[in-house]
Structures are given as C-alpha cells and as structure tokens.
Design an enzyme around this catalytic site. Structure first.
Site, PDB file in Angstrom:
ATOM      1  CB  SER A 169      -0.966  -0.039   1.183  1.00  0.00           C
ATOM      2  OG  SER A 169      -1.998   0.912   1.032  1.00  0.00           O
TER       3      SER A 169
ATOM      4  CD  GLU B  10      -5.432  -4.200  -3.699  1.00  0.00           C
ATOM      5  OE1 GLU B  10      -5.510  -3.859  -2.505  1.00  0.00           O
ATOM      6  OE2 GLU B  10      -4.388  -4.645  -4.219  1.00  0.00           O
TER       7      GLU B  10
ATOM      8  CG  HIS C 205      -5.741  -2.456   0.535  1.00  0.00           C
ATOM      9  ND1 HIS C 205      -4.795  -2.400  -0.452  1.00  0.00           N
ATOM     10  CD2 HIS C 205      -5.308  -1.619   1.524  1.00  0.00           C
ATOM     11  CE1 HIS C 205      -3.833  -1.556  -0.094  1.00  0.00           C
ATOM     12  NE2 HIS C 205      -4.111  -1.081   1.101  1.00  0.00           N
TER      13      HIS C 205
END
Length: 516
Positions: free
Chosen positions: A198, A326, A422
């Site tokens: 990320s 995600e 995610h």
C-alpha cells in the site's frame, strides 16, 4: 533506551552484541534468530530538525540495549500501526530500525529484505505485531530489516520552509544505514531487497524513481501500489487546509509551535471533510487521505510511472502486484458493503473511470454488474490494480524486468465476504493471522492448512526473489502477459483482469492536479 558498559562477549550468548558505525547494540536470541529492536538510524526529528531532512545519528559509548521497538511516529488513529503486544518504548526516537538475523556473523553475507509499512502515508509503525518478521527471516534464511519513517503532517504535509517528502527521505536514510551496517548483522549490503504494501508500495515505487538511491538496493517488491501522487500545487493547497484546521499557516515557524502528537489532529479533522473539496482536489478528495508523495521536482522529480518508463530502474529486479478485490476492505470498514446506490456508482464512474467515455465503457465491459460492484470495481482499478499493473508495464518499457502477481484467495472471515481485499497479503506473507489487520480478515477463524500453504508460498516466492531475482514464475511482457495468481491452487496464466486492463490501456498515471 539504555546504554551500559560492554560486557564480555562470552558472558551471555543469548544477548549478542553487534557494533554499528554509531556504537554497539545488544540484541536477544529468540526462537533461533537474533533480534535487535529500536536501533536509531537518524537523530530524533525534533526541535530545529522537526521538519527537516533526517540527520546522521550521534554515536554513543558503551552498549545500547536493542530490546524494544522504537516509539511510533506521531500519526492518525487507525487499525494499523498499533504497538499492541510487541513492546515499544516512549520518546521522540521515531527513526529506528529493527533487525531479524539467523546469525550476526559478518562472514555470513545473507540476502537482506527491508520492509516499509503502509498506512495511507498517515499511520504505521514497524513494531506493529502484524509485521513481526521472524517467519520470513527463518523460512528464507536471510536478514530482515524494518524501519520507522515520519508519516502524516510530520512526513508528508506541504510545509513552507521544509523539504517535501520527508518520510521518503527517512526511508533513504534507513537504507543508507543498512548499506553501512548490515554486514555486521550477517547481511550482504549488495543483496538488498526493499518490499512494502500500500503506502509502503508507493514508497517503494518512489524509491525506484528518486535520485540518490543508486546502490542502496538491488531488488524491489511493491504490493498494491496506490496511484495517488500529488502535484506540488495540490500538495500546497491541501497543506494550507491542514494548517487551517489548527488555526495556523502552513509554515515551519507556525507548525513547529504545536507538539507533534497534537498536530496529528489536523489530518484527523480534515480527512472526513475532504469530499467537500472535490471541485478543487478532484480524485484525491473522496479518499479522505490528505497525504501522498509529492512530485516536487527535487526529492521526487517525476511520478514513478514516468521515471520507470524512462529507464530509471532498469537495473533493479521488480515484483509488483495487487489483490483482486482491493477496495472491498474500505467498504467493509465503513459498513457499506452492498449498500451503494445507482447515483453513487454513477458519481464514482464519472470521477475515476479513464477517458471522457469512461462511465459508458465500464458499464459495457461489466454489463451484469450491480451498482455496488461497479462502484467497487472502478475504485479498485483506479486506486491499486491499474497503478500496479502500469508500474510493471513502465518497468518493461524502460528496459527492465518485472514479475507480476494477483492475489485471488478470499479472506476466510465473514464467510469470504471480504474477498481478496486490500491488505490480505500482509498476514499471509508474515504469517500473522491474528494481529493488526489479520484480526479482521481472519476473525474467528483458525489458520487452515490452505492458508498456511499459501502463506508459505508467498514467503518462498519473496525470499527466493531476494536471493536470486527469480520468484518462481516468468517475467511480464506485453504479449503473453503472464502473472502468478495466488489462490488455493496457485497458477501462472494470462493477467486475469483483462477487461480492466483494456479499459485503462494507454492511460497515464500523472500527479494529481489542483483543479481550482
């Protein structure tokens, strides 16, 4: 942290002592590894140095106990970055590294992996339980380093009189520490792999692009690269709004008057209100994240996609990839799974889909998708999947090599409703299923043989890549487009998100502009 006089090396083999350039540190033997925590790589960024580039750490006498993680940098409140069960010290010594090594023998020369945490550039801490790197170090027989860097106002806000991207400069300083010191811990400074997820992946992408990082790492792994990079104009405007939240100007002189731990209130207050600035901040506004790397022309001359296309990282081996679902994590955390209206889906498509006919093209590409599915798909693509894929394409265009993956295995919590969302790759990679984000993704579910097998596969691929440059599958190219699909039965095949790939073909991920 404390310093004491050095003890004879034979006094206690469970507490090995290693001498760094700044002084000696004492670690502990833990489950077959030697672990050192909270070693400073730069001076505390307080006082005059508050918003400056990191300065070299001062040397010390005697032996410094490296038992506890350094304190987390000042940050927003969030589910990531908790100190949790792993002990962290208090104070302003935010800029520290941690080392897991099978054997602190300078002759060992093991590969080194350096972890950079995520957290929307506004939170995170290398001492979070979810980042306990013992399984990576042990399974891969290599050295793992994690580092703290400034986030939020301290690390990424635009402040007049301060360099941009201070958090990235912290990361460079930590990598310089690795170059200069890791051999003493049994690592090979010529075999360094940076890896992050990320915002950590955005940091990795930035490091690939920055002048002055040559020779600091040989390989890189970017897990779920976010596409949010700010133009200098946008960063300046957001910085002004951030400072206004505490009644000040966005200057070093003004903001230095506020304690770092209180200044986090600026980001916490502005984030939920960002959507009302959509006419000025465009695509950045609904993210509720007022911090990103800034394409300032100096620290970060261009976006990573531009830099890699021009060959900036052609000599660096790269893995880059993403998770299939995600954006679903953010919908779940906001209690909005399956609750998107047609109006909300239309607004998201018009804001994020590429090109003037993007909304129509998305609806045609996914004709059976519900409003919720369209809303999730376009934001998944814009924020993570297409930035990640395009980074690989840029690396290849610039004459380099890239390996691409997609995680499609669903998190087991809530009967799989979160999908391959995610952050799922973090507990799988580290094997930390019941820590930090793993608490949500594996809630009430014991780790299964299937999860363990996939977790081992992740670590074997990552550590094999760190050792040889080969994760176990072919490089990506524009014809076959082969990727590793991580699922219960991992396979190598053509890139699975072909519909999205075609929609974004030719799109340029530029620095986000100031609109008004």
């Amino acid at each position: 942290m404390t310093t004491t006089d050095a003890r004879p090396s034979a006094a206690d083999a469970t507490e090995p002592v290693v001498r760094t350039h700044a002084g000696a540190v004492r670690g502990r033997r833990e489950d077959g590894l030697t672990v050192f925590r909270g070693i400073p790589f730069a001076q505390p960024p307080v006082g005059y140095a508050r918003f400056m580039a990191p300065r070299p750490v001062r040397s010390w006498d005697g032996v410094r106990d490296a038992y506890a993680f350094g304190p987390p940098p000042p940050q927003d409140i969030g589910i990531v970055g908790r100190t949790g069960a792993l002990e962290a010290s208090d104070g302003d010594d935010w800029l520290t590294v941690n080392v897991w090594t099978p054997d602190p023998d300078p002759a060992a020369r093991r590969p080194v992996m350096v972890w950079i945490y995520g957290g929307a550039y506004k939170l995170g801490h290398a001492g979070s339980p979810g980042y306990d790197a013992q399984r990576i170090a042990r399974d891969g027989d290599l050295v793992v380093v994690s580092l703290n860097y400034r986030v939020g106002m301290e690390g990424f806000a635009h402040i007049e009189g301060a360099p941009a991207n201070r958090g990235l400069l912290d990361q460079v300083a930590a990598l310089e520490w690795v170059r200069d010191n890791i051999a003493a811990f049994g690592g090979d400074p010529g075999q360094v792999t940076v890896f992050g997820e990320s915002a950590g992946a955005g940091s990795v992408a930035s490091l690939l692009s920055m002048p002055g990082t040559a020779g600091l790492f040989r390989r890189a792994i970017a897990q779920s690269v976010p596409g949010t990079f700010f133009s200098a104009e946008l960063a300046r405007d957001i910085g002004t709004a951030l400072a206004a939240e505490v009644g000040l100007r966005p200057t070093v002189a003004d903001l230095s008057t506020v304690d770092p731990r209180r200044l986090t209130s600026a980001g916490e207050a502005l984030g939920p209100k960002m959507a009302q600035y959509v006419d000025r901040w465009g695509q950045a506004a609904p993210t509720a994240t007022p911090f990103s790397p800034v394409v300032d022309g100096e620290v970060l001359p261009t976006t990573p996609w531009q830099a890699l296309s021009a060959g900036a990282a052609r000599d660096i081996d790269l893995i880059v990839g993403h998770n299939r679902d995600e954006f679903r994590l953010f919908l779940a955390m906001g209690g909005r799974l399956g609750r998107t209206t047609e109006e909300q889906a239309t607004a998201a498509l018009r804001l994020y889909a590429p090109g003037p006919g993007g909304e129509t093209a998305y609806r045609a590409a996914f004709p059976d998708a519900s409003p919720s599915e369209l809303y999730e798909r376009v934001q998944t693509d814009w924020l993570f999947t297409m930035p990640s894929l395009h980074l690989a394409q840029a690396q290849v265009a610039g004459g380099g090599r890239a390996h691409v993956y997609e995680l499609t295995w669903s998190a087991p919590a809530h009967n799989g409703a979160l999908g391959a969302c995610h952050g799922l790759d973090i507990p799988l990679l580290f094997g930390t299923y019941q820590a930090d984000l793993g608490v949500l993704l594996f809630a009430g579910v014991e780790s299964s043989a299937e999860a363990e097998a996939l977790s081992s596969r992740f670590r074997a691929s990552w550590t094999g890549f760190a050792r040889t440059g080969d994760p176990g599958w072919d490089t990506y190219d524009g014809e076959r487009r082969l990727v590793q699909v991580f699922d219960a039965e991992p396979v190598v095949g053509a890139y699975p998100e072909e519909a999205s790939r075609r929609l974004w073909e030719g799109y340029e991920f530029a620095a986000l502009p100031l609109l008004g």
